[in-house]
Design a protein around this motif. Sequence first.
Motif, PDB file in Angstrom:
ATOM      1  N   ASP A 183       0.830  -1.206   0.000  1.00 24.06           N
ATOM      2  CA  ASP A 183       0.000   0.000   0.000  1.00 24.06           C
ATOM      3  C   ASP A 183       0.861   1.251   0.000  1.00 24.06           C
ATOM      4  O   ASP A 183       0.517   2.261  -0.632  1.00 24.06           O
ATOM      5  N   THR A 222       2.206   1.727  -3.504  1.00 22.09           N
ATOM      6  CA  THR A 222       1.104   2.184  -4.368  1.00 22.09           C
ATOM      7  C   THR A 222       0.800   3.654  -4.134  1.00 22.09           C
ATOM      8  O   THR A 222       0.618   4.430  -5.082  1.00 22.09           O
ATOM      9  N   THR A 254       3.600   5.825  -5.508  1.00 19.43           N
ATOM     10  CA  THR A 254       3.513   5.910  -6.968  1.00 19.43           C
ATOM     11  C   THR A 254       2.433   6.894  -7.387  1.00 19.43           C
ATOM     12  O   THR A 254       2.606   7.675  -8.336  1.00 19.43           O
ATOM     13  N   ILE A 313       3.607  -4.341  -8.196  1.00 20.54           N
ATOM     14  CA  ILE A 313       3.636  -2.924  -7.829  1.00 20.54           C
ATOM     15  C   ILE A 313       5.021  -2.343  -8.032  1.00 20.54           C
ATOM     16  O   ILE A 313       5.169  -1.152  -8.353  1.00 20.54           O
TER      17      ILE A 313
END
Length: 1516
Positions: free
Chosen positions: A452, A455, A458, A526
């Motif tokens: 998480d 993510t 990003t 990811i």
Amino acid sequence: MDTDTVPSTPRSALEPTPESEYESRIANLDSAPSQRTTEYFSWHQLADMTGKLPSLAEQFGPLSAACMGDYVALGTEGGVVVVADYLGRAKAVLAPQAAAAYGSVSALAFSADHLALVAGYSQGFVAVWDWVKGVTVSASRPLQPDDRPGVVGHPLGTAVTAVGFVGASRHRYISASAGGHALYHHIVRRLLTTVSTAPLGSTDAETLFEAAALPQGGRSCATDDMGLVAVLTDASLGVWSTRHSVAQQYRASHQLSAGKHAARRTIPRRPYAGCVAWQPVREYTKATAVPDPAELDDTLPMLAYSWGSNIAVLAVRLEHNVAENGAPMGSAPPRVRLERKQTWTAVEDVVFCCWIEASVLLYMTRSQQLFVFEVALRQETAICASPPGAVSGRPWVTLATGAEAEALYAHAMCVYKRRVFAVCGASSVYTGRLLSWAERLQLLVEQDRHIDAITLATGFYQGRTGRIVAGLPRPPHPGDAGRTRRQVLVGGRLEELMHSALERTLAAAQGPGRAGDPEVHALASICVEACLALGNLGLLFGDIFEHFATEPVRRHIFLATIEPFILSGEIARLPPQILNAMIDSYATAPALVSRLGETLMHLNLRPGEFDIDRVLGICRQHRLWRTFARVWLAMGDPTAPVMSIVAAARSADGDGDGQGLGSAEDAGLGDEAPGVVVFEYLDMVLRGRSYPDGQLIAPQGRAEKYSALVAELVFPPVEAGPALDCVPLAFDPLLALLGLGTERFLATLRRVLGDPFIGFINLIIRPASRTTPKNSDRTLRRASQVKSFLQIVVDTFYVLATAAYADPEHSALSRRQVGLLSSFALSLYATRFPLIYLKDETLAEWSSMLLRLGDASTRAEREHAFELLFRLNPPRAYDEYIERVRDAGFFRVLEQIYSALERHDDALQTLLDHPDFAQHRAVFPAMRELAASGRPKALACIASFVQSSAARLAELDADAFAAAVGSISSLDHDVVVGLLRDAPPLQFAYLRALLDPAPDALARSPEARVADERAPPNIGLSDEQHIVVYPFKSLVPGSAEQSSGFPQRYHERYLELMCQLSPGGVVQYLRRHADLSPEPFRLAHVQAVCRQFGVSDGIVWALVRLGDFSGALQTLLLQADQAAERVAATLPDADGGAGAQEPPALSEACRERLIEHLDAADRSIDGCIDVCKSALARLGRTGTSAGDAAAQAQSDYRQLAGAQLCDLWLALLRHTLGHLHETGRMLDGLGPAAAAATREAWQLVSKRQRWMLQSVLDALISAASPATSFISLRHIVQQLIAAGSATGGGGGGDGQPGAARSLGYAEVQHLLAVAVSAYKTEAQLVALTNVLVDYDLFTTFAQLVRSQKQGWHVPADGRADGRVLARHDASSVGCSKCRRPLFADMRQARAMAGLRTRTAQYYESSALRVLDLHVFEDPSAQWQWMKLRAAAATHDAYLDMGGAGGGGGAPGAQQQAVLFKCGHGFHRQCLSTAAAAGKDAAAGRDLAAAHGLAVPECLQCAGRAAGGHRRDRAAA
């Protein structure tokens, strides 16, 4: 009002201590344990201050309000304000004198320098404190009852809910109370002014939610001098300037309600709320001398407000007075303009809002959920719930106004320096702030949510989080400046997160069975996305790959993860070690080999980066031919794939016939089949494109090189005329490709030749010799040896075709392949000439080959090519080609030859002889085209052709043939009709095309050839016939005019043929053409022909046309009897003896036959109904008459016509009832032993016959409904009853089923019951009752009142006032004619009493004595009541004029009148006297004239003829 300054009385001796900065006092909160933390927000409790609150409440009362700045101001319910620091140490205790009168503290606000404090109290007092000195600077008391008018203040007992200093001043402030009053205070000028839309003390004051003054901003601005104040009520938002005078600058009204009371009515019992917040002027983000105008607008103040759940943001704009050149004019301050910048709708009502950051609005809903809204991005984020413990709200609005409103929270929540402070209850204070982007990432890492975190990081890097992000640049628009800075801040942290996540996750996944953990898959995915976002593939294929390469399973996970990104094009190239690792991993598993091939096709491959031989071997082994071709092309060899794939296909299917695509196994490969791949590869490479993506190969020189190499391989540029045994050696690749599929190869070649790129390809020819090695000597020796690709293709096909045609036994090509290649090459030559050159002898030889080839499957292609050549090079002598072209079957070419020789009849005959049936129809446009030329020879040829081929042309298309004959002047329809005499079907089709043409759309469809028997019989005239759509044009409007110019013999001959071939269309044809002028056919001839061929529908139509309705009805009734006989013959035997096997039910075959015969009988009955309707339409047309003789003649005609019409309907009823009676008798005669099938069959017959009877009765009632109808339903019923009465009610029971007979009373009752049961709704039943009552039972009364509805009167008892209704029941209301009670007293006593009361009240209040029970019984009939009142007023005015004198000459006597439902009224005496005169209206008029009575007329007409009426009365 302002009061003198009074000192305060401190209640605590606490000594103040030196203060430090705000940040240092609360910095320890960030390191303290969090009370509640979400992804976006963190709450901390002010522990030191919370610990002091119990003692504070014990001394001064519970906490009631708070305000935070550099210090904390706490208000209590005892009216005391305590100023403390954030450690809870008190700095000042501020208590006004007589604090109990002030009430609790309801609002607090610091000045901009935090040295002054304004407090509002629950009893309406307002005080300004210099809290450092502990004294009151100013105070304002509420309004008292004894204050003089014009005194300003808050109402006594109304809490002050909002206070605030204006800008940076300590002398100007505002205060507002929930009762709807906002006040502006100026301490120095001792000014106190209202800031609201309603005067003080007004009962229409709006409910005030909140008021706020624009605070001091981060820089100087013109708005600082304006003193802007916003006041929000439940109905409007007002913005006021207060600097020099109070003036309204902006106003917005609430669109849902206009005020408090309207809101309550619109949304009952719904709490309503509102809040408002200013964002002050912000500093410039760039230190420049001249700020950017766009940035200047963005830093100006903004105002946010909410009504319920609707949030709006207004931006302040300044308008300067400028000259034409743009220079400012004078020193006048700019004008303020507020424009709507953004709107939003929250999930529920908003109760508090404030600005937490620049252009970031924080708001709380009624359930105490916190949201932030980014104005520039129009983005909402739910950050958290309220702090632990509910925020303390106060219901000040409800207490002040009584309205059900939300509590106010402005006294308990505030924002200071990006922190939110909230008072929870009376015992704790919390502060919260938005977490920065780095803190959010760190929080996720601490929770071991590495995926998480990556993510989220990003998303930060790409600027697509979709939620609030604190601490990163937020550009006003996506893609603006600040992106680079954001990526620099986040990029390094993102790489750290990936390294940390890989180390922890992969270390935790150590051990057997855990290498393939789903978390490892998610982490790999990811990480790939993050590296692609960073644009750092080196990190992906370096450190990240090394983490996964430690174990084979993890390495395969990594490779499988990057595969979708390769297929999508996001990764176009792999380092050699990654590529080889993928080949090693995928090649070991047969199930992954196809995925390997697909992946390699999407990569940019370079020589030396992988093991080519191994990859090609894998592709051959697993038949991955698309990957095979892609790899070879990437290696720079475009010809190797063609040779290898062709060789593989040839080995799988050595005997290629030019139709297949390899073996059956290869055919199951789909796109990977070699026969598919090789042609796709040739298509792209020859056009200079890469395979398989189809992108142009760059640079163009390489594309031309690849295309030339492949073209030279497939079409070796040899000199013309090689030896026959050298053809297989020189053209081996081409022959192999033709063996895979000639049509597919030619289709590919056609696409290649259509691309302009192929024009750049030129090849060098080499000598054709069996000893010449393949692909040798590519050097240019002389200019004449260079040829274009087009020329090489045509020359090559010529060599192959001539060699195969000369020696077909030893040729590798079949006849079909030779025909296809020759047709393609010659068509290409004809369309690209002069770019392609062929010698005359070569062209002649090849043309002869096309004619003599004799392959039927390629005849169309060869004919097309020969036709192109024929047009390009016309021969000198056409006669030489006639036989050869005819033998070859090239009929289109043959037609061109005959046309060139002017042998037009043979040319037209050629079109008919063409083997393709689609070409036959071209003969008709060819005939018209020839006739248009006007040459005598052409016209003669057309006549000769029609003379010899008339039958074939009519059989081909009669419509087109007739149209062609009509358009050609040299042809005549008489000749054609005579030629078709021996073929009646063709003659019928031709006449039909002339007299009854079909639409063009249906002429060519299969439905157009459906026989006319599909049309059901329909006997009615044109105004009564049913509209049915058929597949012929006889019912199309306007088509009959086309046949009006043909002789009568055409129509009569066509009618004879139609009776024989298509009897179902006779009636439709007769109706369509009967009214043409001149008459198309004779009725006697129609009747004779139809009788000759048994077309009963035509006979009936002719009889109706002649006026013989009785004969037509008898004909149809005879058909109905015949259908009934067939029904009786179809019914199973009624004898169901004990020994017989009883069938379980009626068989389907028997049921279908029975239904078929019943349908025929039903159609006959429908025809009878149409005949009766036609008779009514014909006989019921009467005109106006003048004079007694004409009136008598008209009366006699009506009697005769009525008698004839009644006889027709009577005959139809007797016939239908006879069959129904017979069926009922048969059902009654069936014993218990009767078979179930027999009983079911008879019940079905009875049911259908009842339907027929209902149809007859429905039509009869409709025909008898108009008042001017010739048909009397009473007369028909009396005729049916008459004979039955004489014979005791049972006559005619033993006669024939369809015979005319009389009915008994029981059967008449059954007849009426059937008629009533035919109506399923109340409206239909009422219509039936009106027909039976209004006209037939009261004929004289209907004639008397003409077209009026029935009226009812109240019997008089001799009293002048006529007030008798109160003593009468409704049963005493009688009809104007028969005086019998109209309604029986069948109601309850209470209902009758109410009815009498309502009617008596009406009669007592009006001189017009009328009664229409519909008005009193139907409450919705208000329009009828209005008509009653209007008529009554008209009658009263008429009586006042003296127009109704009567009653023995007594003046003023009032007469009773009858008012009809239409609104027209009549004298009751006139109606009753005329009604008693008899049935004849003329006798009624004479009787009325003899007694001096006016003829009954409408009251509207009586007013205009009042004088004449009085004279008549006086004469009487």
